[in-house]
Design a protein around this motif. Structure first.
Motif, PDB file in Angstrom:
ATOM      1  N   SER A   1       0.837  -1.200   0.000  1.00 13.66           N
ATOM      2  CA  SER A   1       0.000   0.000   0.000  1.00 13.66           C
ATOM      3  C   SER A   1       0.872   1.250   0.000  1.00 13.66           C
ATOM      4  O   SER A   1       1.847   1.352   0.746  1.00 13.66           O
ATOM      5  N   THR A   2       0.517   2.205  -0.868  1.00 12.84           N
ATOM      6  CA  THR A   2       1.255   3.467  -0.902  1.00 12.84           C
ATOM      7  C   THR A   2       1.128   4.200   0.426  1.00 12.84           C
ATOM      8  O   THR A   2       2.061   4.870   0.876  1.00 12.84           O
ATOM      9  N   ILE A   3      -0.039   4.074   1.056  1.00  8.59           N
ATOM     10  CA  ILE A   3      -0.231   4.716   2.365  1.00  8.59           C
ATOM     11  C   ILE A   3       0.775   4.172   3.366  1.00  8.59           C
ATOM     12  O   ILE A   3       1.357   4.906   4.164  1.00  8.59           O
ATOM     13  N   HIS A   4       1.005   2.833   3.293  1.00  5.25           N
ATOM     14  CA  HIS A   4       1.981   2.222   4.191  1.00  5.25           C
ATOM     15  C   HIS A   4       3.377   2.773   3.917  1.00  5.25           C
ATOM     16  O   HIS A   4       4.141   3.077   4.844  1.00  5.25           O
ATOM     17  N   LEU A   5       3.713   2.916   2.628  1.00  9.47           N
ATOM     18  CA  LEU A   5       5.027   3.462   2.279  1.00  9.47           C
ATOM     19  C   LEU A   5       5.165   4.906   2.754  1.00  9.47           C
ATOM     20  O   LEU A   5       6.221   5.318   3.245  1.00  9.47           O
ATOM     21  N   LEU A   6       4.094   5.679   2.610  1.00 14.25           N
ATOM     22  CA  LEU A   6       4.137   7.072   3.064  1.00 14.25           C
ATOM     23  C   LEU A   6       4.306   7.153   4.579  1.00 14.25           C
ATOM     24  O   LEU A   6       5.002   8.030   5.097  1.00 14.25           O
ATOM     25  N   ASN A   7       3.663   6.234   5.294  1.00 15.02           N
ATOM     26  CA  ASN A   7       3.829   6.212   6.749  1.00 15.02           C
ATOM     27  C   ASN A   7       5.274   5.924   7.134  1.00 15.02           C
ATOM     28  O   ASN A   7       5.809   6.495   8.087  1.00 15.02           O
ATOM     29  N   LEU A   8       5.914   5.018   6.375  1.00 19.23           N
ATOM     30  CA  LEU A   8       7.327   4.730   6.636  1.00 19.23           C
ATOM     31  C   LEU A   8       8.186   5.962   6.357  1.00 19.23           C
ATOM     32  O   LEU A   8       9.113   6.275   7.112  1.00 19.23           O
ATOM     33  N   LEU A   9       7.866   6.658   5.270  1.00 17.55           N
ATOM     34  CA  LEU A   9       8.619   7.873   4.944  1.00 17.55           C
ATOM     35  C   LEU A   9       8.448   8.932   6.027  1.00 17.55           C
ATOM     36  O   LEU A   9       9.389   9.657   6.363  1.00 17.55           O
ATOM     37  N   ASP A  10       7.235   9.033   6.573  1.00 17.17           N
ATOM     38  CA  ASP A  10       6.990  10.007   7.636  1.00 17.17           C
ATOM     39  C   ASP A  10       7.842   9.724   8.864  1.00 17.17           C
ATOM     40  O   ASP A  10       8.182  10.632   9.626  1.00 17.17           O
ATOM     41  N   GLN A  11       8.165   8.445   9.081  1.00 17.86           N
ATOM     42  CA  GLN A  11       8.949   8.065  10.255  1.00 17.86           C
ATOM     43  C   GLN A  11      10.455   8.239  10.037  1.00 17.86           C
ATOM     44  O   GLN A  11      11.238   8.124  10.973  1.00 17.86           O
ATOM     45  N   MET A  12      10.845   8.509   8.800  1.00 16.31           N
ATOM     46  CA  MET A  12      12.270   8.580   8.478  1.00 16.31           C
ATOM     47  C   MET A  12      12.906   9.839   9.060  1.00 16.31           C
ATOM     48  O   MET A  12      12.338  10.921   9.018  1.00 16.31           O
ATOM     49  N   SER A  13      14.091   9.678   9.633  1.00 14.52           N
ATOM     50  CA  SER A  13      14.854  10.800  10.174  1.00 14.52           C
ATOM     51  C   SER A  13      16.330  10.558   9.896  1.00 14.52           C
ATOM     52  O   SER A  13      16.722   9.526   9.334  1.00 14.52           O
ATOM     53  N   ALA A  14      17.160  11.507  10.319  1.00 15.97           N
ATOM     54  CA  ALA A  14      18.603  11.367  10.097  1.00 15.97           C
ATOM     55  C   ALA A  14      19.169  10.171  10.848  1.00 15.97           C
ATOM     56  O   ALA A  14      20.206   9.612  10.461  1.00 15.97           O
ATOM     57  N   ASP A  15      18.491   9.758  11.910  1.00 17.37           N
ATOM     58  CA  ASP A  15      19.000   8.655  12.731  1.00 17.37           C
ATOM     59  C   ASP A  15      18.582   7.281  12.207  1.00 17.37           C
ATOM     60  O   ASP A  15      19.273   6.288  12.443  1.00 17.37           O
ATOM     61  N   ASN A  16      17.439   7.210  11.509  1.00 13.20           N
ATOM     62  CA  ASN A  16      16.931   5.884  11.143  1.00 13.20           C
ATOM     63  C   ASN A  16      16.729   5.694   9.647  1.00 13.20           C
ATOM     64  O   ASN A  16      16.107   4.726   9.222  1.00 13.20           O
ATOM     65  N   TRP A  17      17.224   6.625   8.813  1.00 14.39           N
ATOM     66  CA  TRP A  17      16.922   6.563   7.388  1.00 14.39           C
ATOM     67  C   TRP A  17      17.432   5.282   6.735  1.00 14.39           C
ATOM     68  O   TRP A  17      16.799   4.730   5.830  1.00 14.39           O
ATOM     69  N   GLU A  18      18.586   4.778   7.194  1.00 18.63           N
ATOM     70  CA  GLU A  18      19.121   3.551   6.602  1.00 18.63           C
ATOM     71  C   GLU A  18      18.205   2.365   6.892  1.00 18.63           C
ATOM     72  O   GLU A  18      17.917   1.546   6.008  1.00 18.63           O
ATOM     73  N   PHE A  19      17.728   2.289   8.139  1.00 17.98           N
ATOM     74  CA  PHE A  19      16.842   1.184   8.522  1.00 17.98           C
ATOM     75  C   PHE A  19      15.518   1.264   7.760  1.00 17.98           C
ATOM     76  O   PHE A  19      15.025   0.258   7.233  1.00 17.98           O
ATOM     77  N   ILE A  20      14.939   2.479   7.675  1.00 17.70           N
ATOM     78  CA  ILE A  20      13.656   2.649   6.990  1.00 17.70           C
ATOM     79  C   ILE A  20      13.785   2.337   5.500  1.00 17.70           C
ATOM     80  O   ILE A  20      12.941   1.644   4.911  1.00 17.70           O
ATOM     81  N   SER A  21      14.840   2.844   4.865  1.00 23.01           N
ATOM     82  CA  SER A  21      15.006   2.605   3.427  1.00 23.01           C
ATOM     83  C   SER A  21      15.220   1.125   3.135  1.00 23.01           C
ATOM     84  O   SER A  21      14.718   0.590   2.136  1.00 23.01           O
ATOM     85  N   LYS A  22      15.952   0.438   4.017  1.00 21.02           N
ATOM     86  CA  LYS A  22      16.169  -1.002   3.842  1.00 21.02           C
ATOM     87  C   LYS A  22      14.850  -1.759   3.967  1.00 21.02           C
ATOM     88  O   LYS A  22      14.559  -2.673   3.184  1.00 21.02           O
ATOM     89  N   ARG A  23      14.039  -1.348   4.945  1.00 18.13           N
ATOM     90  CA  ARG A  23      12.746  -2.008   5.151  1.00 18.13           C
ATOM     91  C   ARG A  23      11.824  -1.787   3.950  1.00 18.13           C
ATOM     92  O   ARG A  23      11.137  -2.710   3.503  1.00 18.13           O
ATOM     93  N   MET A  24      11.809  -0.570   3.413  1.00 19.95           N
ATOM     94  CA  MET A  24      10.971  -0.280   2.249  1.00 19.95           C
ATOM     95  C   MET A  24      11.416  -1.103   1.046  1.00 19.95           C
ATOM     96  O   MET A  24      10.589  -1.638   0.298  1.00 19.95           O
ATOM     97  N   ARG A  25      12.725  -1.213   0.865  1.00 22.76           N
ATOM     98  CA  ARG A  25      13.249  -1.985  -0.274  1.00 22.76           C
ATOM     99  C   ARG A  25      12.852  -3.452  -0.155  1.00 22.76           C
ATOM    100  O   ARG A  25      12.434  -4.080  -1.134  1.00 22.76           O
ATOM    101  N   GLU A  26      12.978  -4.007   1.060  1.00 19.83           N
ATOM    102  CA  GLU A  26      12.626  -5.409   1.268  1.00 19.83           C
ATOM    103  C   GLU A  26      11.155  -5.661   0.968  1.00 19.83           C
ATOM    104  O   GLU A  26      10.798  -6.674   0.351  1.00 19.83           O
TER     105      GLU A  26
END
Length: 463
Positions: A417-442
């Protein structure tokens, strides 16, 4: 008609039927001479007593006539009060009404803002009485007809909503309730007046694209931008955003602690990240006030409580919303019951509705939402805050149901769901961007590129 005597008084009492109930009314006549044994009026006393009895009977007859003819309503209420309480009647001047109510001891004292509001409405009521009922000076003289006349006058004068009119009625009724509790008044002229029917307006939510437009436009007004980001990031109400204090902000743990949300009086802890974290860091660097996070915002809000509500409405009009009767774009609509007053459907409070809806859609539990926003009643959240949409639900149901029910062939993998992806993007910050981007890719790699669900979203996502 009947008279009676009491041990601790020399008054005669008249026992009359009022509104279907027998009540004893103290008369002005006192007995003289020697009364009959046991104060039983079936027997006779001496000659002096019998003369006073005759005077009491005459007064009783006159009182009964007043009841039957409806004369001397004020005096009758005084006698009813004495009959009900057993105390001598002491009239309360209308000019002292607010002062008595304000100083009445209560568990939760009136706030200065609420006290000012009640005082203003009380003053308006007294001005109405002075113009329409010049002979009224005391609280016990006010009748229900006068109250209903005032409410009709107030509605015409202010063109207020039904809810505001009910607030006026309840506030003024409370003044007479205090008199009843202090045994200074018997009866309340406001009690029993039915509530005005009003419809609670559910605020429309903003789409992700609209939120981007709102934030971009709000950047032109630094103060409006600060509280807009705060509200859409935390679900806080306008008043809480404007009066946010540094004592409530923990920058290390990235939590805003609100000791008591105004509407529910329950403490809440609200996590923050992303844009709000940047806003708070900038405010901390430019800190000029030891108490308030946004001192200029607080001053503007204190000067005019509707300042930012109006500013936000003007912002919505600038980015393409309208002020007509189009339900798709208008910020206000005429109520279902008609009338000249239009109800806001897109406003600053819609940011809170949007935040709660996105949080619930993103999987945040209802219990956590209740803790953060202070809305204890689950039905209130689901009815007035959580805004779903039929197309998104239809898409998710088609995916969840077997082909025999949905009519859609299974792809062998779950769409993202795009909404789910947008929610992940909303949670992204300088501290967790690597973890969030990896999760989105998976999650994207688990499905084919054309399985990404882009229905009813402003952003199209492809692999």
């Amino acid at each position: 008609m009947s008279l009676e005597l009491r041990k601790n008084s020399k008054r005669f009492y008249a026992r009359l039927t009022v509104n279907g109930k027998r009540k004893a009314f103290p008369l002005n006549t006192h007995y003289r001479g020697k009364p009959p044994d046991g104060l039983r009026l079936k027997n006779e006393g001496d000659a002096e007593f019998e003369r006073s009895r005759g005077e009491a009977l005459a007064e009783e007859k006159a009182l009964q006539k007043e009841f039957q003819e409806g004369k001397s309503e004020r005096q009758l209420r005084e006698k009813v009060y004495e009959a009900m309480t057993g105390n001598e009647f002491k009239p309360v001047d209308l000019k002292d009404l607010f002062k008595i109510a304000k100083n009445f001891p209560r568990t939760k004292p009136w706030s200065p803002k609420y006290a000012e509001q009640i005082e203003n409405r009380c003053q308006l009521f007294l001005e109405f009485l002075n113009k329409r009922h010049v002979n009224i000076s005391y609280a016990h003289e006010v009748t229900r007809n006068m109250v209903e006349g005032f409410l009709a006058f107030y509605l015409t004068k202010t063109n207020c909503s039904a809810k505001t009119l009910d607030d006026v009625r309840v506030g003024l009724q409370g003044l007479w309730t205090v008199l009843e509790k202090k045994e200074l008044q018997n009866g309340n002229p406001f009690r029993g007046i039915p509530k005005k029917y009003h419809i609670t307006t559910t605020k429309e939510i903003f789409t992700p694209k609209q939120i981007e437009q709102i934030l971009h436009e709000a950047e032109k007004d630094p103060e409006l931008y600060q509280i807009t980001v705060t509200s859409i990031s935390t679900g806080m109400r306008l008043g809480d955003c404007c009066t946010l204090k540094w004592a409530s902000v923990n920058m290390k743990k990235r939590i805003i602690f609100v000791p008591a949300v105004g509407k529910t009086q329950k403490p809440v802890a609200i996590p923050f990240f992303g844009q709000l974290e940047e806003v708070l860091k900038n405010a901390e660097e430019a800190r000029v006030d030891e108490e308030y996070v946004f001192p200029l915002v607080r001053r503007l809000y204190a000067r005019e409580s509707q300042y930012f509500s109006k500013s936000f409405s003007q912002l919505l009009l600038r980015i393409g919303f309208t002020d007509d009767e189009n339900p798709e774009t208008s910020i206000r609509l005429t109520g279902e019951s008609g009338g000249s007053r239009r109800r806001p459907v897109r406003s600053f409070h819609g940011l809170k509705t949007t935040w709660m809806t996105m949080a619930l859609r993103g999987g945040v539990s209802l219990e956590d939402i209740k803790k953060i926003c202070g809305n204890v009643d689950t039905q209130v959240i689901l009815k007035h805050y959580f805004q779903s949409d039929a197309e998104r639900i239809r898409s998710e149901l088609k995916t969840a149901m077997p082909e025999a029910l949905s009519g859609v062939a299974s792809t062998g993998s779950e769409p993202v769901s795009t909404i789910h992806l947008l929610n992940l993007l909303d949670q992204m910050s300088a501290d967790n961007w690597e973890f969030i981007s990896k999760r989105m890719r998976e999650e994207l790699l688990k499905t084919k590129g054309n399985d990404v669900d882009t229905s009813n979203n402003d952003v199209s996502t492809t692999q």
